[in-house]
Design a protein around this motif. Structure first.
Motif, PDB file in Angstrom:
ATOM      1  N   TYR A 113       0.839  -1.199   0.000  1.00  0.00           N
ATOM      2  CA  TYR A 113       0.000   0.000   0.000  1.00  0.00           C
ATOM      3  C   TYR A 113       0.877   1.252   0.000  1.00  0.00           C
ATOM      4  O   TYR A 113       1.827   1.367   0.783  1.00  0.00           O
ATOM      5  CB  TYR A 113      -0.938  -0.007   1.209  1.00  0.00           C
ATOM      6  N   CYS A 114       0.561   2.201  -0.864  1.00  0.00           N
ATOM      7  CA  CYS A 114       1.456   3.328  -1.124  1.00  0.00           C
ATOM      8  C   CYS A 114       1.436   4.421  -0.066  1.00  0.00           C
ATOM      9  O   CYS A 114       2.315   5.293  -0.075  1.00  0.00           O
ATOM     10  CB  CYS A 114       1.148   3.937  -2.497  1.00  0.00           C
ATOM     11  N   ASN A 115       0.476   4.416   0.848  1.00  0.00           N
ATOM     12  CA  ASN A 115       0.425   5.514   1.819  1.00  0.00           C
ATOM     13  C   ASN A 115       0.092   5.007   3.223  1.00  0.00           C
ATOM     14  O   ASN A 115      -0.906   5.386   3.817  1.00  0.00           O
ATOM     15  CB  ASN A 115      -0.573   6.588   1.380  1.00  0.00           C
ATOM     16  N   ARG A 116       0.978   4.189   3.751  1.00  0.00           N
ATOM     17  CA  ARG A 116       0.795   3.672   5.111  1.00  0.00           C
ATOM     18  C   ARG A 116       0.869   4.811   6.137  1.00  0.00           C
ATOM     19  O   ARG A 116       0.244   4.731   7.190  1.00  0.00           O
ATOM     20  CB  ARG A 116       1.824   2.583   5.398  1.00  0.00           C
ATOM     21  N   ASN A 117       1.601   5.881   5.824  1.00  0.00           N
ATOM     22  CA  ASN A 117       1.661   7.035   6.731  1.00  0.00           C
ATOM     23  C   ASN A 117       0.283   7.645   6.938  1.00  0.00           C
ATOM     24  O   ASN A 117      -0.054   8.077   8.037  1.00  0.00           O
ATOM     25  CB  ASN A 117       2.621   8.102   6.198  1.00  0.00           C
ATOM     26  N   TYR A 118      -0.510   7.702   5.881  1.00  0.00           N
ATOM     27  CA  TYR A 118      -1.877   8.222   5.978  1.00  0.00           C
ATOM     28  C   TYR A 118      -2.693   7.371   6.945  1.00  0.00           C
ATOM     29  O   TYR A 118      -3.417   7.898   7.794  1.00  0.00           O
ATOM     30  CB  TYR A 118      -2.526   8.250   4.585  1.00  0.00           C
ATOM     31  N   LEU A 119      -2.585   6.060   6.836  1.00  0.00           N
ATOM     32  CA  LEU A 119      -3.324   5.174   7.734  1.00  0.00           C
ATOM     33  C   LEU A 119      -2.894   5.395   9.182  1.00  0.00           C
ATOM     34  O   LEU A 119      -3.742   5.413  10.091  1.00  0.00           O
ATOM     35  CB  LEU A 119      -3.126   3.712   7.328  1.00  0.00           C
ATOM     36  N   ASP A 120      -1.594   5.587   9.403  1.00  0.00           N
ATOM     37  CA  ASP A 120      -1.107   5.879  10.758  1.00  0.00           C
ATOM     38  C   ASP A 120      -1.729   7.170  11.290  1.00  0.00           C
ATOM     39  O   ASP A 120      -2.176   7.227  12.434  1.00  0.00           O
ATOM     40  CB  ASP A 120       0.421   6.012  10.776  1.00  0.00           C
ATOM     41  N   LYS A 121      -1.772   8.211  10.441  1.00  0.00           N
ATOM     42  CA  LYS A 121      -2.294   9.516  10.855  1.00  0.00           C
ATOM     43  C   LYS A 121      -3.763   9.452  11.251  1.00  0.00           C
ATOM     44  O   LYS A 121      -4.199  10.193  12.120  1.00  0.00           O
ATOM     45  CB  LYS A 121      -2.121  10.543   9.732  1.00  0.00           C
ATOM     46  N   GLY A 123      -5.237   6.829  12.502  1.00  0.00           N
ATOM     47  CA  GLY A 123      -5.429   5.836  13.548  1.00  0.00           C
ATOM     48  C   GLY A 123      -5.735   4.432  13.065  1.00  0.00           C
ATOM     49  O   GLY A 123      -6.253   3.609  13.823  1.00  0.00           O
ATOM     50  N   LEU A 124      -5.439   4.150  11.796  1.00  0.00           N
ATOM     51  CA  LEU A 124      -5.706   2.821  11.235  1.00  0.00           C
ATOM     52  C   LEU A 124      -4.426   2.164  10.717  1.00  0.00           C
ATOM     53  O   LEU A 124      -4.464   1.407   9.758  1.00  0.00           O
ATOM     54  CB  LEU A 124      -6.750   2.920  10.107  1.00  0.00           C
ATOM     55  N   GLY A 125      -3.323   2.470  11.356  1.00  0.00           N
ATOM     56  CA  GLY A 125      -2.049   1.912  10.926  1.00  0.00           C
ATOM     57  C   GLY A 125      -1.835   0.499  11.438  1.00  0.00           C
ATOM     58  O   GLY A 125      -2.507   0.036  12.357  1.00  0.00           O
ATOM     59  N   GLY A 126      -0.928  -0.187  10.822  1.00  0.00           N
ATOM     60  CA  GLY A 126      -0.552  -1.530  11.250  1.00  0.00           C
ATOM     61  C   GLY A 126      -1.161  -2.613  10.375  1.00  0.00           C
ATOM     62  O   GLY A 126      -2.242  -2.455   9.807  1.00  0.00           O
ATOM     63  N   VAL A 127      -0.434  -3.712  10.294  1.00  0.00           N
ATOM     64  CA  VAL A 127      -0.820  -4.800   9.404  1.00  0.00           C
ATOM     65  C   VAL A 127      -2.132  -5.457   9.833  1.00  0.00           C
ATOM     66  O   VAL A 127      -2.945  -5.835   8.990  1.00  0.00           O
ATOM     67  CB  VAL A 127       0.327  -5.827   9.250  1.00  0.00           C
ATOM     68  N   HIS A 128      -2.384  -5.581  11.138  1.00  0.00           N
ATOM     69  CA  HIS A 128      -3.601  -6.257  11.601  1.00  0.00           C
ATOM     70  C   HIS A 128      -4.852  -5.440  11.285  1.00  0.00           C
ATOM     71  O   HIS A 128      -5.874  -5.998  10.862  1.00  0.00           O
ATOM     72  CB  HIS A 128      -3.505  -6.581  13.089  1.00  0.00           C
ATOM     73  N   ILE A 129      -4.770  -4.132  11.490  1.00  0.00           N
ATOM     74  CA  ILE A 129      -5.911  -3.273  11.144  1.00  0.00           C
ATOM     75  C   ILE A 129      -6.121  -3.279   9.639  1.00  0.00           C
ATOM     76  O   ILE A 129      -7.256  -3.325   9.158  1.00  0.00           O
ATOM     77  CB  ILE A 129      -5.707  -1.840  11.685  1.00  0.00           C
ATOM     78  N   PHE A 130      -5.023  -3.267   8.870  1.00  0.00           N
ATOM     79  CA  PHE A 130      -5.140  -3.287   7.414  1.00  0.00           C
ATOM     80  C   PHE A 130      -5.849  -4.565   6.952  1.00  0.00           C
ATOM     81  O   PHE A 130      -6.712  -4.520   6.074  1.00  0.00           O
ATOM     82  CB  PHE A 130      -3.758  -3.173   6.757  1.00  0.00           C
ATOM     83  N   LYS A 131      -5.498  -5.680   7.553  1.00  0.00           N
ATOM     84  CA  LYS A 131      -6.172  -6.944   7.207  1.00  0.00           C
ATOM     85  C   LYS A 131      -7.667  -6.856   7.499  1.00  0.00           C
ATOM     86  O   LYS A 131      -8.487  -7.374   6.736  1.00  0.00           O
ATOM     87  CB  LYS A 131      -5.542  -8.114   7.955  1.00  0.00           C
ATOM     88  N   SER A 132      -8.028  -6.200   8.594  1.00  0.00           N
ATOM     89  CA  SER A 132      -9.451  -6.015   8.906  1.00  0.00           C
ATOM     90  C   SER A 132     -10.132  -5.152   7.847  1.00  0.00           C
ATOM     91  O   SER A 132     -11.260  -5.433   7.436  1.00  0.00           O
ATOM     92  CB  SER A 132      -9.618  -5.370  10.289  1.00  0.00           C
ATOM     93  N   LEU A 133      -9.443  -4.103   7.405  1.00  0.00           N
ATOM     94  CA  LEU A 133     -10.003  -3.240   6.356  1.00  0.00           C
ATOM     95  C   LEU A 133     -10.286  -4.039   5.090  1.00  0.00           C
ATOM     96  O   LEU A 133     -11.384  -3.962   4.520  1.00  0.00           O
ATOM     97  CB  LEU A 133      -9.046  -2.088   6.033  1.00  0.00           C
TER      98      LEU A 133
END
Length: 196
Positions: A113-121, A123-133
């Protein structure tokens, strides 16, 4: 720079009228757009993982049209486009138009994913949350599911399927917002529209 409002044929018609030479970058083997008659197009078909926009020989502007960039392929393309834009000062032809129709969001991997920093900002950062998404996105693609098919996930036990579908669509939007932010941060004007 980015316009997704115009249908593909309309974009091609505008480009035919342009006086400068364009190179069309096509990241998947799509049906041919046909001979424009102007002789000002170069069509390049290549695997996005190995593609180097900098290698495109163009005397004018570059447009990128990519349909059905599955999962992480969208992110690979955006990373290449951003890298090219950052290298623009070195005399490379600029990207003037970008139309991308991503698909299969549920196949996107966290590390691609090209913008993991955005997800961190947000509050949805991290591999486990991404898998949930991406799991919610997968569920939202179904027309109908039985309760046991999605309520096995603790967080979804109190939701009806229509609500789960809405959550999944919102997760897809989150991924697209991050992609748009990546482009905006690199000087692109971006608009998200529904592709039909």
């Amino acid at each position: 720079m980015i316009s997704l409002k115009e249908p593909r044929q309309s974009v091609l018609n505008r480009i035919q009228k342009a006086e400068k030479e364009f190179a069309e970058l096509d990241f998947a083997e799509l049906r041919s757009i046909g001979n424009t008659g102007s002789g000002k197009f170069s069509r390049i078909v290549q695997d996005i993982q190995n593609f180097q926009i900098n290698a495109v020989e163009s005397k004018g502007n570059i447009i990128v049209i990519a349909k059905h960039l599955c999962g992480g392929a969208t992110d690979f393309a955006l990373e290449r486009i951003v890298k090219h834009t950052q290298s623009h000062e070195k005399g490379l032809a600029p990207i003037k138009l970008l139309c991308i129709a991503p698909c299969c969001h549920q196949k996107t991997k966290f590390l691609n994913y090209c913008n993991r920093n955005y997800l961190d900002k947000i509050g949805l950062g991290g591999v486990h949350i991404f898998k949930s998404l991406v799991n919610l996105i997968q569920l939202s693609r179904h027309k109908k599911l039985k309760s046991f098919e999605y309520k096995r996930w603790k967080g979804l036990q109190n939701f009806e399927f229509d609500e789960v579908k809405t959550l999944g669509r919102n997760c897809r939007r989150i991924l697209e917002e991050g992609r748009m932010m990546k482009l905006r941060e690199n000087g692109f004007q971006v608009e998200l529209v529904k592709y039909t």
